[in-house]
Each structure stands twice: as C-alpha cells, then as structure tokens.
Write a protein that holds these residues in place. Structure first.
Motif, short mmCIF file in Angstrom:
data_model
loop_
_atom_site.label_atom_id
_atom_site.label_comp_id
_atom_site.label_asym_id
_atom_site.label_seq_id
_atom_site.Cartn_x
_atom_site.Cartn_y
_atom_site.Cartn_z
N PRO A 112 0.83 -1.22 0.00
CA PRO A 112 0.00 0.00 0.00
C PRO A 112 0.86 1.26 0.00
N LEU A 113 0.37 2.31 -0.67
CA LEU A 113 1.14 3.55 -0.77
C LEU A 113 1.45 4.13 0.61
N ALA A 114 0.50 4.06 1.52
CA ALA A 114 0.72 4.58 2.87
C ALA A 114 1.83 3.80 3.58
N ALA A 115 1.87 2.48 3.37
CA ALA A 115 2.94 1.67 3.96
C ALA A 115 4.29 2.02 3.34
N ALA A 116 4.29 2.32 2.02
CA ALA A 116 5.53 2.74 1.38
C ALA A 116 6.01 4.08 1.94
N PHE A 117 5.06 4.99 2.18
CA PHE A 117 5.42 6.25 2.82
C PHE A 117 5.96 6.01 4.24
N ALA A 118 5.35 5.08 4.94
CA ALA A 118 5.81 4.76 6.30
C ALA A 118 7.25 4.24 6.26
N LEU A 119 7.57 3.38 5.28
CA LEU A 119 8.93 2.87 5.15
C LEU A 119 9.90 4.00 4.80
N VAL A 165 1.98 9.74 10.87
CA VAL A 165 0.89 10.15 9.99
C VAL A 165 0.60 9.04 8.97
N ALA A 166 1.67 8.52 8.35
CA ALA A 166 1.50 7.43 7.38
C ALA A 166 0.95 6.18 8.04
N LEU A 167 1.42 5.91 9.26
CA LEU A 167 0.94 4.73 9.98
C LEU A 167 -0.55 4.84 10.27
N LEU A 171 -3.49 2.22 9.24
CA LEU A 171 -4.38 1.61 10.23
C LEU A 171 -5.84 1.95 9.97
N SER A 172 -6.10 3.19 9.48
CA SER A 172 -7.49 3.60 9.25
C SER A 172 -7.98 3.27 7.85
N GLY A 173 -7.03 3.19 6.90
CA GLY A 173 -7.40 2.91 5.52
C GLY A 173 -7.94 4.11 4.78
N VAL A 174 -7.86 5.30 5.40
CA VAL A 174 -8.39 6.52 4.78
C VAL A 174 -7.23 7.48 4.54
N PHE A 175 -7.12 8.01 3.30
CA PHE A 175 -6.03 8.93 2.98
C PHE A 175 -6.58 10.15 2.26
N SER A 176 -6.17 11.33 2.77
CA SER A 176 -6.53 12.60 2.14
C SER A 176 -5.33 13.52 2.29
N VAL A 177 -4.93 14.16 1.17
CA VAL A 177 -3.77 15.05 1.21
C VAL A 177 -4.00 16.20 2.18
N GLN A 178 -5.18 16.82 2.09
CA GLN A 178 -5.48 17.94 2.97
C GLN A 178 -5.52 17.50 4.43
N ALA A 179 -6.18 16.38 4.67
CA ALA A 179 -6.29 15.89 6.05
C ALA A 179 -4.92 15.50 6.60
N TYR A 381 1.99 -5.32 14.94
CA TYR A 381 1.91 -6.60 14.24
C TYR A 381 0.62 -6.72 13.43
N ALA A 382 -0.45 -6.09 13.91
CA ALA A 382 -1.75 -6.28 13.26
C ALA A 382 -2.48 -4.94 13.16
N LEU A 383 -3.42 -4.86 12.20
CA LEU A 383 -4.28 -3.69 12.05
C LEU A 383 -5.43 -3.78 13.04
N SER A 384 -6.24 -2.73 13.06
CA SER A 384 -7.36 -2.70 14.02
C SER A 384 -8.39 -3.79 13.74
N ASN A 385 -8.46 -4.25 12.48
CA ASN A 385 -9.43 -5.30 12.14
C ASN A 385 -8.88 -6.70 12.38
N GLY A 386 -7.66 -6.79 12.90
CA GLY A 386 -7.09 -8.09 13.24
C GLY A 386 -6.19 -8.68 12.18
N THR A 387 -6.17 -8.11 10.96
CA THR A 387 -5.29 -8.63 9.91
C THR A 387 -3.85 -8.16 10.15
N MET A 388 -2.90 -8.93 9.59
CA MET A 388 -1.49 -8.60 9.78
C MET A 388 -1.15 -7.28 9.08
N PHE A 389 -0.25 -6.52 9.68
CA PHE A 389 0.21 -5.27 9.07
C PHE A 389 0.89 -5.61 7.74
#
Length: 679
Positions: A112-119, A165-167, A171-179, A381-389
C-alpha cells in the motif's frame, strides 16, 4: 526470566563491543554491536523470538534518546547553522518521504502507498552517533559535523511524525492530502508547544524545590530522568507528537543548564554521569538489538512469503542508492546555503572542498541507525481489524539492510575519500607529549570551569581555578621539575623567623598570651613540608587537616569528664587565639620573603609568596569552612570529570597515543582517590 536473560545478555554485548572497538578503532562500534548481537541470538539459552509493545518501545527507548540528544546539543551551533539544518531536517525529509515513498510503491506495487510512505519515513532519520564513531580522526569540513548533528536531532522528530501520519493512514485505511497535511501541522506544532510548556514546568519544579531548601541530589536527578517519559505520555494523550515534545523539552533543559546556572555542581556531575550511561546503553541497545533480531527478521520474511529473499535484497540495495542520490542532489543544488554561512570561517584544507565533494561527503555521512530501527520496531503486528500489518517483515528487513549498508559504505568510503586530507593534517600535526597534553587539558578545564560556575559555587570554583592556573603556569615556565628544595627550605626558615619575630612583638605588646610562643613552632612545622609537596599531596594534607578539625569539633561538643573538658576548653581558646593572629604572622612572612628575593631564587620566592597569599584569605567560621570545603570538593571532582572528557576527545582526534592517554587517566584516578578518601 524469558525477557530478563536476553536483556542482560544484550547489555553484556554492549560492553564487549566497546572493548573490541577500543582495540580495533577503525571498525565502527555499531558494526561490532550488530555482529555480536547476531551471535548472541544463536545461543541455546536465549529465546529466538521477542515481542515488543510498539508504544512501550517508543516511550522507553526513543523518548529518552531524543531528550538526551536535545539536552546536550549546542544551541549556538543550531542557530549559526539553522538554515542548512532546516533544509536537511525538514525539506530533505519531506522530499525523501514523498519521492522515495512513490519509488518504493513502484518497486513493490502490492505494498500500500501509505505503507511505502511509512517505510520512507522510517529511512529518513540519520544517526550522528554512528557518524562520529566512523569519522573520528578524519578531517571533515568544519561545518559538516554541526550540521549533521542538528539534522540528526530534528529529522528524527520530522521523520517520526511523518511515520506516525502514514501509519495512521495504514491503520485507518483513509487517505486525504489535505487531512494528512493538516494533521501533520497540528501534531507537529502541538507537540512543540506541549514540550516547551511541560519542559518549562519541570525545570521550574526542580528550581523551586532547590530554592526551598530541597537539595537531595538523587531525587532532583530522578525528576529529570522521568521528564521525557512523562512528557511523551502527556503529549500522546493530547493527540500531538510526543517526539517533538520531548525534543523541545530537551532543548529547554539544555538552556537551563547553560544559562540559568542554578544547578549545583554535584547535581551537574550526577546528572551528566546518569545521562551519559543511559545514552550509551540505549544507543548500544538498539544496534545490538538489530543484530539480535536479524535472524528473526529473515525467518519471518521467509515464513510469511511476502517477497523473495533475493528480490528484497535487490530492493534494499536500490533503496539505499536512492537515499544516497536524493541526499547528494539535495545538498549539491543547495550547496550555496551550506558554504556561505555568516560568521563561518574555513579552518584549513578540509574546508576547501568542491561543491560535488561536499555533497558526496554529506551524502555518505547520511548513516542510518538508532531511530530508524527503533521506529521500524514500533510498527504494530496487526491492524485494528485483526489482519497482519502489510509487509511488516519486509519493512523490517529493508530497514535493517539500509542501516547495515550505510554503515559499511561509510566505513569503507570515508577514509578513502579523505585520505589525502588526512595525510596532510597528520604531516602538520604531531602527537602531543604528556606535558603538552596536560597543559592543554589544564587550559581547557579552566575555561570550562569559568563557563559552568554558578552563583553558589563561585568562590569554590575560583579556588580550584587558581590551583589549576598555578599548575599550568609552572608547566609553561618549564620549572615544575626545577624547584629547589634547599632554596625552598631556606626561604621557609626566613619566613618562620619573621613569624616568630612578629609573634614576640605581639606578646610583648600584650596582644596574645605567652603560651602561643611555645606551641606555634610545633603547629607551623607541618606547613614547611606542605609547601614542597606536589599539588596532589597538598590536597591530601589539606583534607587531613580539614577532617581533623571536624573530629576535634565533635569531641569538644561531647560530654566529657571535667578534667578533660577543661583541657579541651583551653585548647579551643588557644586555637581561636591562633586563628585570630595568624593573618599578621603570614603577612610578616610574605614581607620577609620579598626582602630576600633575588634573580636566582625568584621562582621559589614567588611560589612561597603565592602559598602564604592563599592562606591569607578571609577567615571563615567552622560551619562556613565545612560548607566551603564541601563545595571545593565538588568542584575538584567536576574538574577531574572535565579532564577525563578532554582526554577522550584528544584520543579520538588522534592527538595523543594510547600510552599517553593511559598515563593521564592514571594521574586523574590518583587525584580522585585522594579527594574521595581523605582519611
């Protein structure tokens, strides 16, 4: 015990790695720590897997590390090099997170792009401690290290805020440049404000306690120790950046130390020592932990089958090259802002480097280390829904690989790139002899004591400074080893005769009792030996006399038989009488020595006059003298610690040999032994 045993093993590895680094200084300490950490992970009694709570890892490791770095960072250098530091710490971090984030997403489309930003955010901070361990003794441009240190402090905060911020997006699955931009600003500004306010309140708390008579050193230092943890937690509870809050609070505490000058010498020593040990352990712990976790990271990557091991190795190399190129291009384009700094002057050939060479050195010194790994380890290790990061093991592997590659690349390339300048500097700079090193250390210690003296220790500091200045003056004139004992004893006899003559006059005039004539020679005799002793021996003698007075005072206040009490009272009256007249006797001794001064005995005469002049200082009450001597002891211990630090710096800059360092430290250990064991 499953956690305690690995923890103790890792601390042991930190110490062993330090010993090996002293034996083989060309190999960076961090590489020893990583290698030994990996070896420890294979021991049969060490569990292979360790689970870390990300928030606990952040608050227990990153917060105190950044607070400690901010606390000792030079505010002056931060201001002088503010422009290039901000370009590196903020502008470069933003470019790295965005540019490298998109590049990583292109390399690994399934990430995911957000995970790439986190890295990318994880890889943006640099480590000045690792840079210092590699560049010690190398002639870098004089402006480069202050810029790297300032960058390391601020880009740690900027990188971690970007990471969080990227993390949050992952975790939320929602991305907005302004936000995301708004959230970044709120979290950053709010963190800085929270840190400034909380840091000021903690400083005010400690100062208020001291002003109200609370001088318990360990408690005051403990308050300072818990400060980063409390401030981090408060900031996070307020939904702002705990990292920026800790950095801001660290700078506030540094200003308190540098400008307010309200901390006693004893607190300074305890605080400095405590934070020095903790920083050493925390920094070492992260690199050892990197080596310790490498087998687990590789194992996790293989088991998860997120990506092929060979492919991820290629990606790690490409990302490392990308980081280097981004850094190189950034510094090359903005080189004018690095080279043309108001008030900065060049200091030799090391500063006369071309634009491309300066950019290359800066890019090579972009070593990743403590914060990179610590931030990567904080990924849940995991997201809020229980799936692995997504791609957690891949992120950890790439982070560890980039750290290793940056360390190895800098270790190999920097000495080669600077070998010509290094040879030039070594040709101009010869090793200091023990006399030259001692003189340099004395001079620098005097300067530091002048800068660090606070109001409560001013007189004690000046006394210690005079002792150091006397030692330095003797070495500058080259006569420390040419003091003639026979000349000194002759001058002592002249001074003693003058004292006895003055005493006789005072008795004849009825100013003092006649019994003083009988006892004074016995009391003054040890002073003859005192003046020909070394400085350390004189300190030893002074402390013996000080503790003897305390014991006599305690004895006089005890319940004694009448006969013994009467004798004690007479002795006390005698001592008081002697204390009252000794100023006039010493003045007579000084005048007699001055009358007998010749070109042949000038140095010995000046030595004796300085000795009597020190004794001629205003007299103090017993309680005042006890407090004053305690403060003098604290300042002397501080001076020894300052000397040790200077010896370490001389060795790191290759100005003294290991043998000279050992001899200097042995002398300081002996001096400290005399101070701590006056009995």
């Amino acid at each position: 015990m499953e956690f305690v045993i690995p923890l103790l093993a890792l601390i042991g590895v930190i110490v062993v790695a330090t010993v090996l680094n002293k034996k083989f200084p060309r190999v960076p300490l961090a590489l020893f720590q990583i290698l030994l950490g990996a070896m420890v992970s294979w021991l049969p009694f060490i569990p292979l897997t360790l689970e870390f709570e990300p928030e606990v890892f952040m608050v227990c490791l990153i917060a105190p590390l950044l607070f400690s770095d901010a606390r000792v960072t030079s505010r002056k250098e931060l201001w002088v090099y503010r422009k290039p530091i901000l370009f590196m710490a903020l502008g470069l971090v933003l470019i790295t997170v965005i540019g490298l984030g998109y590049a990583i997403h292109m390399l690994i489309p399934s990430m995911p792009l957000a995970a790439a930003f986190a890295l990318a955010a994880v890889l943006s901070p640099t480590d000045a401690v690792a840079v210092k361990s590699i560049t010690q003794g190398l002639p870098l441009p004089s402006s480069l290290m202050p810029i790297l240190e300032g960058e390391s402090l601020l880009n740690d905060a900027a990188g971690i805020v970007s990471f969080k911020v990227a993390l949050a997006v992952v975790l939320s699955g929602v991305f907005s440049v302004q936000a995301a931009t708004f959230n970044f600003l709120i979290v950053s500004i709010g963190g800085i404000l929270a840190g400034l306010i909380c840091g000021f309140l903690f400083v005010k708390l400690r100062l208020s306690l001291r002003q109200n008579g609370f001088e318990e050193v360990n408690s005051l230092v403990a308050i300072q120790f818990i400060t980063p943890f409390v401030i981090f937690i408060i900031a996070e509870e307020l939904a702002v950046s705990g990292i920026l809050a800790v950095v801001a609070a660290g700078i506030i505490h540094g200003i308190e130390r540098d400008r307010l000058q309200q901390t006693s010498t004893k607190i300074q020593i305890t605080s400095s020592t405590t934070w020095s040990v903790l920083s050493y352990l925390f920094n070492g712990f992260v690199f050892v932990l990197l080596g310790f976790l490498l087998p687990e990271v590789v194992h996790g990557l293989l088991m998860s089958q997120e990506i092929s091991i060979m492919v991820v190795l290629g990606f790690t190399l490409l990302i490392s090259v990308g980081l280097f190129l981004i850094r190189y291009i950034w510094v090359y384009v903005l080189h004018r802002n690095f080279a043309a700094i108001e008030g900065h002057e060049t200091h030799g050939e090391a500063d006369n480097v071309s634009r491309g060479r300066y950019a290359f050195l800066t890019a090579t010194c972009g070593i990743h280390g403590t914060i990179t790994l610590a931030t990567a380890m904080s990924i849940p290790y995991a997201l809020s829904n229980g799936t692995m990061f997504p791609y957690r093991n891949t992120i950890l592997f790439i982070s560890a690989g980039v750290i290793l590659l940056s360390l190895i690349f800098a270790t190999v390339v920097l000495p080669l790139a600077l070998r010509h300048a290094a040879h030039h500097v070594k040709d101009e700079k010869s090793l200091l002899s023990i006399q030259e090193a001692t003189q340099l250390i004395l001079q620098r210690t005097i300067q530091l004591l002048h800068a660090e003296s606070d109001q409560g220790h001013k007189r004690a500091t000046f006394r210690v400074i005079r002792e150091l200045e006397e030692q330095r003056r003797m070495m500058e004139e080259g006569k420390a080893s040419r003091l003639s004992s026979s000349v000194l004893r002759k001058l002592q006899e002249i001074a003693r005769e003058a004292e006895m003559k003055k005493l006789t006059e005072m008795i004849e005039q009825g100013e003092v009792s006649s019994q003083l004539m009988m006892h004074y020679p016995v009391i003054s005799e040890p002073q003859e030996l005192y003046t020909v002793r070394s400085n350390l021996r004189r300190i030893w003698f002074g402390y013996k006399m000080y503790w003897m007075k305390k014991k006599l005072k305690k004895l006089s206040s005890a319940q004694l038989p009448p006969k013994i009490a009467s004798r004690t009272k007479k002795m006390t009256e005698f001592v008081e009488e002697l204390h009252r007249v000794k100023g006039g006797l010493r003045q007579a001794a000084i005048q007699a020595i001055q009358q007998h001064m010749t070109p042949d005995n000038r140095y010995e005469a000046m030595f004796m006059i300085q000795y009597y002049a020190r004794l001629q200082q205003a007299t103090l009450s017993e309680e005042e003298e006890a407090n004053f001597m305690e403060k003098v002891s604290e300042v002397r211990l501080l001076s020894i610690q300052l000397k040790r630090d200077l010896v370490q710096k001389l060795e790191e800059s290759e100005q003294i040999t290991p043998a000279t360092r050992l001899k200097l430290l042995q002398n300081m250990n002996y001096e400290e032994m005399l101070l701590l064991d006056p009995a």
